[in-house]
Design an enzyme around this catalytic site. Structure first.
Site, PDB file in Angstrom:
ATOM      1  N   HIS A  27     -14.386  21.634 124.869  1.00 35.78           N
ATOM      2  CA  HIS A  27     -13.088  21.447 123.671  1.00 35.78           C
ATOM      3  C   HIS A  27     -11.793  21.513 124.602  1.00 35.78           C
ATOM      4  O   HIS A  27     -10.581  22.024 124.013  1.00 35.78           O
ATOM      5  CB  HIS A  27     -13.356  22.764 122.793  1.00 35.78           C
TER       6      HIS A  27
ATOM      7  N   GLY B  70     -24.833  32.240 124.390  1.00 29.90           N
ATOM      8  CA  GLY B  70     -23.626  33.006 123.622  1.00 29.90           C
ATOM      9  C   GLY B  70     -22.855  31.944 122.901  1.00 29.90           C
ATOM     10  O   GLY B  70     -21.863  32.186 122.691  1.00 29.90           O
ATOM     11  N   SER B  71     -23.908  31.374 122.222  1.00 31.36           N
ATOM     12  CA  SER B  71     -23.145  30.468 120.944  1.00 31.36           C
ATOM     13  C   SER B  71     -24.192  30.228 119.844  1.00 31.36           C
ATOM     14  O   SER B  71     -25.356  30.541 119.904  1.00 31.36           O
ATOM     15  CB  SER B  71     -23.377  29.134 121.531  1.00 31.36           C
ATOM     16  N   SER B  72     -23.542  30.519 118.668  1.00 33.08           N
ATOM     17  CA  SER B  72     -24.330  30.651 117.645  1.00 33.08           C
ATOM     18  C   SER B  72     -24.481  29.081 116.959  1.00 33.08           C
ATOM     19  O   SER B  72     -24.992  28.763 116.042  1.00 33.08           O
ATOM     20  CB  SER B  72     -23.660  31.268 116.356  1.00 33.08           C
TER      21      SER B  72
ATOM     22  N   CYS C 256       1.525  16.659 126.660  1.00 37.56           N
ATOM     23  CA  CYS C 256       2.500  16.067 125.838  1.00 37.56           C
ATOM     24  C   CYS C 256       1.919  15.076 124.923  1.00 37.56           C
ATOM     25  O   CYS C 256       1.313  14.012 125.290  1.00 37.56           O
ATOM     26  CB  CYS C 256       3.635  15.331 126.697  1.00 37.56           C
TER      27      CYS C 256
HETATM   28 ZN   LIG Z   1       6.305  13.898 127.367  1.00 32.27          ZN
END
Ligand SMILES: [Zn+2]
Length: 290
Positions: free
Chosen positions: A124, A229-231, A132
């Site tokens: 993620h 450590g993740s559900s 940007c």
């Molecule tokens: Zn930029």
């Protein structure tokens, strides 16, 4: 180690799979709680208030971006100061000894990298980078933090004044009263003036395809998949557990609490991550030295 008979059996299964090498780790927020970053349930077990900002909201208005960056500016201090814990360190030890082949993390706190696991795939994205949306240039969050601090002198102090520390979410989002964020000044891209966004995948946005593909390849090559450590509440991580189970690759889950992948796991350990991983690492390296 304390725990139930199921925990003891789970720990044995974990050690056996690690000994076989080629283990791929999939980590989540529960691995970072011992570093002082609350997971989505928080220390008291209560759910975060409100839902995280979506990509559509963030790109839709200046007001939404001001709210995002004000809350994130306050929360960033905790994330930036956090250090890897015994769990991150054990994973890195096991990687160096060849027992862990790869790490995929759902966390955006950068703590695997800080522990030395520079090859960890950040599913993620990561809060330590800013992108940007116009020119796609990636810059450091530390640099943006200095700019935001200059533009909003005294903001953090003002927020800390009236009540105790604002509640923090694992994506670095601190819960502030709505009135507080109205005067917050945001900073544009220094190269093109465009909109800056943390280099993390927002709700309503998808993980870039090449990154997902890379994770599937790692899981395909794995001898076992270990969830830390993740559900597995979101499909983004759960799909890799399903993929492994379909291929007959053993899955072990270390998590304090039920997960959506429990029926796909060959073993489970419901004990604190740091202690479990340090113990597993000790046993594996004692019995099967590198
Ligand atoms: Zn930029």
């Amino acid at each position: 180690m304390d725990g139930t008979a199921a925990d003891a059996a789970g720990l044995e299964a974990l050690v056996r799979l690690l000994a076989g090498r080629g283990v791929v780790v999939l980590s989540g927020a529960g691995l970072s709680t011992e570093s002082g970053i609350p997971d989505y349930r928080g220390e008291s077990g209560s759910r975060r208030r409100g839902t995280p900002m979506t990509y559509q909201e963030f790109t839709g208005s200046d007001a939404a971006r001001r709210r995002y960056w004000a809350r994130s500016h306050v929360g960033w201090r905790t994330i930036a100061r956090a250090e890897p814990n015994a769990g991150h360190r054990a994973v890195e030890q096991l990687r160096r000894s060849g027992h862990v082949a790869a790490v995929i993390t759902q966390n955006v706190d950068g703590l695997h990298h800080a522990a030395g696991t520079r090859t960890a795939v950040e599913l993620h994205g990561g809060l330590r980078r800013v992108v940007c949306l116009e020119c796609r240039r990636t810059t450091s969050r530390a640099e943006l933090d200095e700019r935001l601090e200059e533009l909003n002198a005294g903001f953090r102090a003002e927020v800390a004044q009236p009540q105790p520390q604002p509640r923090l979410n694992p994506d670095g989002d601190a819960e502030l009263a709505p009135g507080l964020v109205d005067c917050f000044r945001i900073a544009p891209c220094l190269a093109c003036g465009g909109v800056l966004k943390p280099d993390v995948v927002f709700f309503g946005e998808s993980v870039p395809k090449p990154r997902v593909q890379r994770c599937y390849e790692l899981v395909d090559a794995a001898q076992a998949l270990v969830v830390l450590g993740s559900s597995l509440a979101v499909l983004s991580g759960l799909r890799f557990v399903r993929h492994a189970a379909r291929a007959g690759t053993p899955v072990v889950i270390v998590n304090q609490g039920a997960t959506r992948g429990d029926d796909l796991a060959e073993a489970r350990v419901a004990l604190p991550l740091g202690a479990v991983l340090a113990e597993a690492s000790r046993r594996v390296r004692a019995s099967w030295p590198a």
